[in-house]
Design a protein around this motif. Sequence first.
Motif, mmCIF file in Angstrom:
data_model
loop_
_atom_site.group_PDB
_atom_site.id
_atom_site.type_symbol
_atom_site.label_atom_id
_atom_site.label_comp_id
_atom_site.label_asym_id
_atom_site.label_seq_id
_atom_site.Cartn_x
_atom_site.Cartn_y
_atom_site.Cartn_z
ATOM 1 N N GLN A 186 34.906 39.374 54.220
ATOM 2 C CA GLN A 186 35.800 40.218 53.429
ATOM 3 C C GLN A 186 34.985 41.303 52.734
ATOM 4 O OE1 GLN A 186 38.618 37.948 50.945
ATOM 5 N NE2 GLN A 186 38.006 36.109 52.075
ATOM 6 N N ASP A 187 35.641 42.406 52.445
ATOM 7 C CA ASP A 187 34.977 43.505 51.748
ATOM 8 C C ASP A 187 35.033 43.248 50.249
ATOM 9 O OD1 ASP A 187 33.675 45.827 51.194
ATOM 10 O OD2 ASP A 187 35.387 47.138 51.599
ATOM 11 N N VAL A 188 34.392 42.165 49.851
ATOM 12 C CA VAL A 188 34.483 41.686 48.469
ATOM 13 C C VAL A 188 33.124 41.177 48.011
ATOM 14 C CG1 VAL A 188 35.492 39.950 46.935
ATOM 15 C CG2 VAL A 188 36.926 41.042 48.684
ATOM 16 N N TYR A 189 32.671 41.691 46.873
ATOM 17 C CA TYR A 189 31.521 41.134 46.161
ATOM 18 C C TYR A 189 31.995 40.772 44.762
ATOM 19 C CZ TYR A 189 28.688 43.383 49.807
ATOM 20 O OH TYR A 189 28.150 43.770 51.012
ATOM 21 N N LEU A 190 31.815 39.509 44.391
ATOM 22 C CA LEU A 190 32.206 39.042 43.067
ATOM 23 C C LEU A 190 31.139 39.460 42.058
ATOM 24 C CD1 LEU A 190 33.377 35.457 44.089
ATOM 25 C CD2 LEU A 190 34.704 37.586 44.051
ATOM 26 N N LYS B 276 42.805 39.261 34.097
ATOM 27 C CA LYS B 276 44.191 39.521 34.463
ATOM 28 C C LYS B 276 44.419 39.239 35.944
ATOM 29 C CE LYS B 276 44.811 43.090 30.923
ATOM 30 N NZ LYS B 276 45.105 44.534 30.683
ATOM 31 N N LEU B 277 45.636 38.894 36.277
ATOM 32 C CA LEU B 277 45.977 38.537 37.656
ATOM 33 C C LEU B 277 45.632 39.661 38.619
ATOM 34 C CD1 LEU B 277 47.281 36.310 39.404
ATOM 35 C CD2 LEU B 277 49.480 37.485 39.068
ATOM 36 N N GLU B 278 45.935 40.890 38.210
ATOM 37 C CA GLU B 278 45.685 42.028 39.106
ATOM 38 C C GLU B 278 44.208 42.363 39.241
ATOM 39 O OE1 GLU B 278 47.019 43.778 35.062
ATOM 40 O OE2 GLU B 278 47.462 42.042 36.343
ATOM 41 N N ASP B 279 43.371 41.773 38.405
ATOM 42 C CA ASP B 279 41.935 42.062 38.455
ATOM 43 C C ASP B 279 41.134 40.998 39.187
ATOM 44 O OD1 ASP B 279 42.198 44.454 37.062
ATOM 45 O OD2 ASP B 279 42.034 43.457 35.113
ATOM 46 N N ARG B 280 41.796 39.966 39.663
ATOM 47 C CA ARG B 280 41.104 38.896 40.364
ATOM 48 C C ARG B 280 40.834 39.286 41.811
ATOM 49 N NH1 ARG B 280 44.774 33.899 37.901
ATOM 50 N NH2 ARG B 280 44.598 34.596 35.726
ATOM 51 N N PRO B 281 39.924 38.588 42.482
ATOM 52 C CA PRO B 281 39.606 38.928 43.870
ATOM 53 C C PRO B 281 40.826 38.791 44.767
ATOM 54 C CG PRO B 281 37.970 37.424 42.956
ATOM 55 C CD PRO B 281 39.093 37.484 41.972
ATOM 56 N N PRO B 282 40.884 39.555 45.853
ATOM 57 C CA PRO B 282 42.056 39.506 46.732
ATOM 58 C C PRO B 282 42.222 38.139 47.373
ATOM 59 C CG PRO B 282 40.290 40.803 47.715
ATOM 60 C CD PRO B 282 39.883 40.532 46.304
ATOM 61 N N ALA C 274 40.165 45.616 50.167
ATOM 62 C CA ALA C 274 39.245 45.906 49.076
ATOM 63 C C ALA C 274 39.054 47.409 48.944
ATOM 64 C CB ALA C 274 37.907 45.218 49.316
ATOM 65 N N THR C 275 40.109 48.107 48.530
ATOM 66 C CA THR C 275 40.049 49.555 48.387
ATOM 67 C C THR C 275 39.760 49.910 46.940
ATOM 68 O OG1 THR C 275 41.708 49.750 50.123
ATOM 69 C CG2 THR C 275 41.333 51.692 48.744
ATOM 70 N N PRO C 276 38.754 50.742 46.658
ATOM 71 C CA PRO C 276 38.411 51.061 45.270
ATOM 72 C C PRO C 276 39.479 51.930 44.618
ATOM 73 C CG PRO C 276 37.110 52.386 46.788
ATOM 74 C CD PRO C 276 37.872 51.413 47.630
ATOM 75 N N HIS C 277 39.617 51.778 43.330
ATOM 76 C CA HIS C 277 40.551 52.578 42.552
ATOM 77 C C HIS C 277 39.811 53.213 41.374
ATOM 78 C CE1 HIS C 277 43.941 50.878 44.754
ATOM 79 N NE2 HIS C 277 43.383 49.688 44.591
ATOM 80 N N SER C 278 40.246 54.417 41.020
ATOM 81 C CA SER C 278 39.716 55.104 39.838
ATOM 82 C C SER C 278 38.205 55.231 39.895
ATOM 83 C CB SER C 278 40.136 54.363 38.557
ATOM 84 O OG SER C 278 41.524 54.256 38.511
#
Length: 777
Positions: A684-688, A764-770, A9-13
């Motif tokens: 996981q380092d994930v918040y929906l 989009k597929l690339e924007d879904r949770p890991p 869960a690495t941030p981008h932009s």
Amino acid sequence: MAPRRFLRATPHSILLSPLIFSLTVLCADVLQFIDPLIGSTNGGNVFAGATKPYALAKPVADVDGQNTGGFATDGSSVTGFSAVHDSGTGGNPSLGNFPLFPQICPGDEVNDCNFLIGERATHYVEESVTARPGYFGVELESGVKASMTSSEHAALYRFEFPAGDDSHPLVLLDLTDLWKSRQNASISVDADSGRLKGNGTFLPSFGAGSYVMHFCVDFFGGEVFDNGVWVNNRGGTEPKELYVTRGFNLFYLEAGGWVRFSGLTNNTLTARVGISFISADQACQRAEEEIPEPLDDFDRLLTETEDAWREKLGPISVNAGGASEELQTSFWSGLYRAMISPQNYTGENPYWDSGIPYFDSYYCIWDSFRVQHPLLTILDPSAQVEMVNSLLDIYQHEGWLPDCHMSLSNGWTQDGSNADVVIADAYIKNLTGIDWQLALEAVIQDAEVEPLEWAFHGRGGLKSWKDLSYIPYLDFDPAGFGTNSRSISRTLEYAYNDFCLATLAQGLGRDDLYNTYVQRSANWQNLWKSDQDSLINGNDTGFLGFFQPKYQNGTWGFQDPIACSVLADFCSLTSNPSETFEASLVPQSMSTLIGLMGNEESFINRLDFFHTSGLADISNEPVFSTVYLYHYAGRPGLSTKRLHTYIPSAFNATHGGLPGNDDSGSMGGFVVFGMMGLFPVAGQDVYLISAPFFQEINITSPLTGKTAQIKTTGFDASYENIYIQNVTVNGQPWTKSWIGHAFFNEGWSIELSLGNQESDWGTKLEDRPPSWGEAMV
């Protein structure tokens, strides 16, 4: 096909510089929005009394109705006032030891008083019940009024007796607990002061072994008239000491001590009750130190407790934007309940003292790991560190991490070893002050070494898990002993526990361990039967593919896919165990599960059916994540829509406003995260990300001092606009439907634009949770 490494869960932009903004501060005191009576009936089992955050002392009135947490607004009768409780638990009533009961004896005769529980039980005046942080008050139909507050280890009661009666008020102490589990107990009564001291041996309400609790009671505001002990329904002034066992043939013998008084000032008697797991002398000492002036300390204690709660709740501020007071009350009350337990038993562990804070009442981790502990990681990370260190302390002294632990006793295990998830969650969210090498050792112990009795810690069936890559139906497991059931649930949970172990190992540079355990985290697929159908009342649901039990020889067994749901027979952990029981799905591999179900559309159809057919039981914590699984299928708007079917219908500000027992604040944590618009995937380092229930929320990290902000445009309190149209983070476009913990630690700002129709944001597929892994072939 070789599995691919899981996405981090690495941030981008992201603009990493702190955003300076003007906070919208709610002028009103947040304590006005806390109602401890939410969940005090309808099976919520909450503790409604007075407590400081995580404190041992928890006084409240005990009733003979829904008394798992002590008190209930079910119109039942009060049987006493006890100083220790657990909150929101299932199973048997927990704690409630050594209750006091005040009364006026008819004819001023001791033996005309009501000593037995069934005889002394007295209805309370429903409109008299008052509960707020640090305070509980109630009037009995006898005319006796009780009010109470507390310190960390002691309770302070005021009993006001009816005016105009020349009788000598009597207060009895009962050597019992709410569950009537007492094995033996003793009491001594000081003839001059009326001080009551003693202890008892009790059984934990949901576990193995026993515990000893000690008490010390002092009275103030009047003169001692006489005192003594009582057995069954008779009392006498001699002797002044008593020892009691279960009684002949395990008959439960009711007994205790009593004191009568004269010359009460304003007809009011003050009682100070100290509690300790070490000794009665320590109970006296704690009470004297924390409440030195009982006649004058009530208001001080109340003020200190209110201030303590304001401090704990301080990291959050809310601009409600027109949201109702009821929703605000649900939010703040949920946050309050999430900080009642686990309880700080530092200095109260009779078995060892490692010189660090010690917490207990993990009741139970298979529920609390999902939302409660992630919530504490954000809002009270220092307490969460102490709790993790306490789990490791238990590991060092008992050999395994607990899955459930209360009253200094091992609670029963359920499916996996979910302290593993708590530890991984703390690691990936950068909590410090934890020995991570020790943590890795403890989690590996769970994964590799089977205890003789895995009914209360560790994992059973490890040989089959390693050799067959699943837990078989009717497993042959001579290495250890527990309930030979839950083969499907244990397979799923072991897989996620191993995924969390892999995460920890990778972070600590142990790629060898990572490779082993990340492969094992795919074992859940071995119980997926692709051609299994399901019928409800003889009607085919139209879905193919379900988890099914499998024998050791690799052949399939059968269990109805709807077994243990509210549409089928109720399943118990012990009395009628089955192959499924309150397990997680597979949060590490949701894309794989979606593929096994066919495609996103089929997965969404299943979710909709699950939530609308009566199968979903939101009173059990594993269902929490299913509300948000639409994110993984590229439809995050449907997660928000589904959430609004449960809040406020099942979670609201009424006394019955919880769908089931609060599970030590887990229900409260679900409400808080839901209204914040972020849901944690624990481990996981994930918040929906979903649409919040308030216009703006600010969360200041106690670790970094930086303030994270969630704000909306297009917010409306009628909740027509619940669909996210677009998102910016620190002013930059953010298309992912999830975000990492850096949002809180770094003090980022999320701005969500809301509308009344679904958009393509987060689809989009690339924007879904890991999601890790692919289907095995």
